[in-house]
Design a protein around this motif. Structure first.
Motif, PDB file in Angstrom:
ATOM      1  N   VAL A 144      -8.745  -2.724  -6.151  1.00 41.88           N
ATOM      2  CA  VAL A 144      -7.988  -3.432  -5.361  1.00 41.88           C
ATOM      3  C   VAL A 144      -6.811  -2.397  -4.326  1.00 41.88           C
ATOM      4  O   VAL A 144      -6.632  -3.049  -3.580  1.00 41.88           O
ATOM      5  CB  VAL A 144      -6.858  -4.104  -6.828  1.00 41.88           C
ATOM      6  CG1 VAL A 144      -5.469  -4.535  -6.770  1.00 41.88           C
ATOM      7  CG2 VAL A 144      -8.229  -4.678  -7.614  1.00 41.88           C
ATOM      8  N   ASP A 145      -6.630  -1.385  -4.529  1.00 41.28           N
ATOM      9  CA  ASP A 145      -6.794  -0.467  -3.909  1.00 41.28           C
ATOM     10  C   ASP A 145      -7.200  -0.614  -2.322  1.00 41.28           C
ATOM     11  O   ASP A 145      -6.102  -0.886  -1.981  1.00 41.28           O
ATOM     12  CB  ASP A 145      -6.230   0.605  -4.213  1.00 41.28           C
ATOM     13  CG  ASP A 145      -5.232   1.980  -5.057  1.00 41.28           C
ATOM     14  OD1 ASP A 145      -4.696  -0.011  -5.280  1.00 41.28           O
ATOM     15  OD2 ASP A 145      -6.014   1.472  -6.534  1.00 41.28           O
ATOM     16  N   GLY A 146      -8.796  -0.654  -2.200  1.00 40.25           N
ATOM     17  CA  GLY A 146      -9.251  -1.342  -0.756  1.00 40.25           C
ATOM     18  C   GLY A 146      -8.597  -2.030   0.205  1.00 40.25           C
ATOM     19  O   GLY A 146      -8.726  -2.196   1.215  1.00 40.25           O
ATOM     20  N   THR A 147      -8.733  -3.210  -1.004  1.00 39.78           N
ATOM     21  CA  THR A 147      -8.436  -4.539  -0.932  1.00 39.78           C
ATOM     22  C   THR A 147      -6.783  -4.585   0.285  1.00 39.78           C
ATOM     23  O   THR A 147      -6.933  -5.292   1.359  1.00 39.78           O
ATOM     24  CB  THR A 147      -8.613  -5.963  -1.916  1.00 39.78           C
ATOM     25  OG1 THR A 147      -9.708  -5.576  -1.750  1.00 39.78           O
ATOM     26  CG2 THR A 147      -7.919  -6.743  -0.745  1.00 39.78           C
ATOM     27  N   ARG A 148      -6.658  -4.457  -0.952  1.00 44.63           N
ATOM     28  CA  ARG A 148      -5.250  -3.942  -0.351  1.00 44.63           C
ATOM     29  C   ARG A 148      -4.655  -3.119   0.850  1.00 44.63           C
ATOM     30  O   ARG A 148      -3.779  -3.193   1.997  1.00 44.63           O
ATOM     31  CB  ARG A 148      -3.847  -3.530  -1.421  1.00 44.63           C
ATOM     32  CG  ARG A 148      -3.971  -3.829  -1.877  1.00 44.63           C
ATOM     33  CD  ARG A 148      -3.014  -3.862  -3.167  1.00 44.63           C
ATOM     34  NE  ARG A 148      -2.719  -4.365  -4.483  1.00 44.63           N
ATOM     35  CZ  ARG A 148      -2.360  -4.539  -5.909  1.00 44.63           C
ATOM     36  NH1 ARG A 148      -1.416  -3.703  -6.264  1.00 44.63           N
ATOM     37  NH2 ARG A 148      -2.197  -5.738  -6.498  1.00 44.63           N
ATOM     38  N   ARG A 149      -5.541  -1.941   1.211  1.00 38.27           N
ATOM     39  CA  ARG A 149      -5.417  -1.006   2.403  1.00 38.27           C
ATOM     40  C   ARG A 149      -6.260  -1.718   3.648  1.00 38.27           C
ATOM     41  O   ARG A 149      -5.328  -2.029   4.675  1.00 38.27           O
ATOM     42  CB  ARG A 149      -6.812   0.131   2.124  1.00 38.27           C
ATOM     43  CG  ARG A 149      -5.195   0.935   1.325  1.00 38.27           C
ATOM     44  CD  ARG A 149      -6.590   2.533   1.454  1.00 38.27           C
ATOM     45  NE  ARG A 149      -7.799   2.346   1.245  1.00 38.27           N
ATOM     46  CZ  ARG A 149      -7.936   2.722  -0.405  1.00 38.27           C
ATOM     47  NH1 ARG A 149      -6.988   3.106  -0.821  1.00 38.27           N
ATOM     48  NH2 ARG A 149      -9.732   2.920  -1.037  1.00 38.27           N
ATOM     49  N   LEU A 150      -7.213  -2.237   3.651  1.00 36.68           N
ATOM     50  CA  LEU A 150      -7.357  -3.551   4.410  1.00 36.68           C
ATOM     51  C   LEU A 150      -6.261  -4.756   4.595  1.00 36.68           C
ATOM     52  O   LEU A 150      -5.966  -4.033   6.307  1.00 36.68           O
ATOM     53  CB  LEU A 150      -8.485  -4.673   3.689  1.00 36.68           C
ATOM     54  CG  LEU A 150     -10.415  -3.524   3.963  1.00 36.68           C
ATOM     55  CD1 LEU A 150     -11.300  -4.262   3.234  1.00 36.68           C
ATOM     56  CD2 LEU A 150     -10.907  -3.175   4.790  1.00 36.68           C
ATOM     57  N   ALA A 151      -5.740  -4.938   4.347  1.00 38.64           N
ATOM     58  CA  ALA A 151      -4.457  -5.794   4.086  1.00 38.64           C
ATOM     59  C   ALA A 151      -3.219  -5.252   4.515  1.00 38.64           C
ATOM     60  O   ALA A 151      -2.986  -6.213   5.765  1.00 38.64           O
ATOM     61  CB  ALA A 151      -3.760  -6.315   3.087  1.00 38.64           C
ATOM     62  N   ARG A 152      -2.827  -4.253   4.358  1.00 34.66           N
ATOM     63  CA  ARG A 152      -1.952  -3.131   4.686  1.00 34.66           C
ATOM     64  C   ARG A 152      -1.821  -2.404   6.654  1.00 34.66           C
ATOM     65  O   ARG A 152      -0.970  -2.667   7.323  1.00 34.66           O
ATOM     66  CB  ARG A 152      -1.606  -1.943   4.294  1.00 34.66           C
ATOM     67  CG  ARG A 152      -0.771  -2.636   3.072  1.00 34.66           C
ATOM     68  CD  ARG A 152       0.617  -2.666   3.120  1.00 34.66           C
ATOM     69  NE  ARG A 152       1.121  -2.577   1.500  1.00 34.66           N
ATOM     70  CZ  ARG A 152       2.683  -3.260   1.340  1.00 34.66           C
ATOM     71  NH1 ARG A 152       3.258  -2.821   2.815  1.00 34.66           N
ATOM     72  NH2 ARG A 152       3.583  -3.217   0.693  1.00 34.66           N
ATOM     73  N   ALA A 153      -3.275  -2.727   6.398  1.00 37.39           N
ATOM     74  CA  ALA A 153      -3.984  -2.047   8.015  1.00 37.39           C
ATOM     75  C   ALA A 153      -3.763  -3.189   8.791  1.00 37.39           C
ATOM     76  O   ALA A 153      -3.375  -3.736  10.166  1.00 37.39           O
ATOM     77  CB  ALA A 153      -4.998  -1.801   7.977  1.00 37.39           C
ATOM     78  N   GLY A 154      -4.163  -4.700   8.908  1.00 34.62           N
ATOM     79  CA  GLY A 154      -3.733  -5.807   9.711  1.00 34.62           C
ATOM     80  C   GLY A 154      -1.878  -5.915   9.793  1.00 34.62           C
ATOM     81  O   GLY A 154      -1.625  -6.231  10.912  1.00 34.62           O
ATOM     82  N   LEU A 155      -1.547  -6.069   8.378  1.00 33.95           N
ATOM     83  CA  LEU A 155       0.366  -5.699   8.847  1.00 33.95           C
ATOM     84  C   LEU A 155       0.719  -4.951   9.298  1.00 33.95           C
ATOM     85  O   LEU A 155       1.433  -5.060  10.743  1.00 33.95           O
ATOM     86  CB  LEU A 155       0.682  -6.086   6.930  1.00 33.95           C
ATOM     87  CG  LEU A 155       1.706  -5.933   7.300  1.00 33.95           C
ATOM     88  CD1 LEU A 155       2.340  -7.474   7.396  1.00 33.95           C
ATOM     89  CD2 LEU A 155       2.919  -5.974   5.602  1.00 33.95           C
ATOM     90  N   ASP A 156       0.432  -4.199   9.278  1.00 35.79           N
ATOM     91  CA  ASP A 156       0.789  -3.038  10.389  1.00 35.79           C
ATOM     92  C   ASP A 156      -0.050  -2.941  11.693  1.00 35.79           C
ATOM     93  O   ASP A 156       1.169  -3.153  12.723  1.00 35.79           O
ATOM     94  CB  ASP A 156      -0.287  -1.302  10.333  1.00 35.79           C
ATOM     95  CG  ASP A 156       0.858  -1.166   8.873  1.00 35.79           C
ATOM     96  OD1 ASP A 156       1.407  -0.843   8.681  1.00 35.79           O
ATOM     97  OD2 ASP A 156      -0.158   0.033   8.232  1.00 35.79           O
ATOM     98  N   VAL A 157      -0.690  -3.586  12.089  1.00 32.59           N
ATOM     99  CA  VAL A 157      -1.429  -4.077  14.287  1.00 32.59           C
ATOM    100  C   VAL A 157      -0.271  -4.882  14.252  1.00 32.59           C
ATOM    101  O   VAL A 157       0.140  -5.245  15.574  1.00 32.59           O
ATOM    102  CB  VAL A 157      -2.932  -3.931  13.756  1.00 32.59           C
ATOM    103  CG1 VAL A 157      -2.735  -4.901  15.247  1.00 32.59           C
ATOM    104  CG2 VAL A 157      -3.570  -2.940  13.089  1.00 32.59           C
ATOM    105  N   LEU A 158       0.414  -5.517  13.250  1.00 29.93           N
ATOM    106  CA  LEU A 158       1.249  -6.741  13.491  1.00 29.93           C
ATOM    107  C   LEU A 158       2.590  -6.609  13.147  1.00 29.93           C
ATOM    108  O   LEU A 158       2.929  -7.002  14.534  1.00 29.93           O
ATOM    109  CB  LEU A 158       0.751  -8.254  12.520  1.00 29.93           C
ATOM    110  CG  LEU A 158       1.608  -9.634  12.316  1.00 29.93           C
ATOM    111  CD1 LEU A 158       1.133  -9.963  14.068  1.00 29.93           C
ATOM    112  CD2 LEU A 158       1.853 -10.348  11.184  1.00 29.93           C
TER     113      LEU A 158
END
Length: 243
Positions: free
Chosen positions: A90-104
């Motif tokens: 779960v933490d890894g999945t959320r890191r992937l999502a957060r990284a994309g959000l940071d780019v946006l």
């Protein structure tokens, strides 16, 4: 005119390749509402990229993230193995999502207070996990999404309106999963959620290319695709399109 570009960014030691679509800022004055898109389990494809561009044509800054690396579309067996790994992390999945959000959010024309996350298949699950992680989202939308989290109590962190679209005949998301998700939303006290179920519809109903793969229970459905997209835009009008 909508401007598009590929953005490379890192999550740990993996280089990701995302697709940014920015509206014509001469026509749509900033700051603009924004949408984070997450692709299906087969990898980033023309379908998710074109949807980012459709959103940009409507005035949203849209970024289609990458959760496999280098914009890959791995073989089915490899993709399934990776998805199982992510579901268990779960933490890894959320890191992937957060990284994309940071780019946006780093895009200069984005209004950080008017952001939505949408996803397809596993991308819907990833978008939900971003909301469960307490991200500042106004809406989270899933199309034939994974629904069940290993940490259902974290749904208490959701501040977004939640809208999920499922096919009644989806072999991946049975009625029991839908019911468990509804129970989760109620238990977490999420105050704005909806699950729309389309009769006679299977998995990947938003992907026109899915039929060519010959997977049982995976079929494109133009009506469900059109209706779900329209409902999403109605929600965006409520939650994102305020001045």
């Amino acid at each position: 005119m909508t401007q598009t570009r590929t953005i490379q960014y890192s999550v740990g030691e993996v280089t990701m390749s995302g697709h940014m679509a920015v509206p014509d800022l001469a026509r749509f004055a900033g700051p603009r509402p924004a949408v984070l898109l997450s692709h299906e389990g087969a990898g980033q494809d023309d379908n998710v990229r074109s949807r980012a561009e459709r959103l940009a044509d409507l005035g949203y800054v849209a970024f289609a993230l990458d959760y496999f690396g280098e914009g890959q579309q791995p073989a089915m067996g490899q993709a399934q193995t990776r998805l199982v790994e992510l579901i268990q992390d779960v933490d890894g999945t959320r890191r992937l999502a957060r990284a994309g959000l940071d780019v946006l959010l780093a895009e200069p024309s984005v209004d950080a207070e008017r952001v939505a996350a949408i996803g397809f298949c596993f991308g819907g699950y990833l978008s939900l996990e971003l909301a469960r992680d307490g991200a500042n989202l106004q809406a989270v939308v899933g199309f034939h999404p994974g629904l069940i989290s290993p940490r259902p109590a974290d749904s208490a962190n959701i501040t977004a309106a939640v809208l999920m679209f499922c096919g009644a005949d989806d072999p991946i998301i049975p009625p029991s999963a839908r019911e468990a998700f509804i129970d989760e939303m109620k238990a977490a006290g999420v105050d704005d959620w909806r699950v729309d179920v389309f009769g006679g519809v299977g998995h990947s109903f938003t992907n026109p290319a899915i039929d060519a793969r010959g997977m049982e229970g995976f079929n494109y459905n133009e009506r469900a695709d059109r209706r779900s997209w329209s409902s999403m835009l109605e929600l965006f009008a409520e939650r994102l399109d305020r001045d």
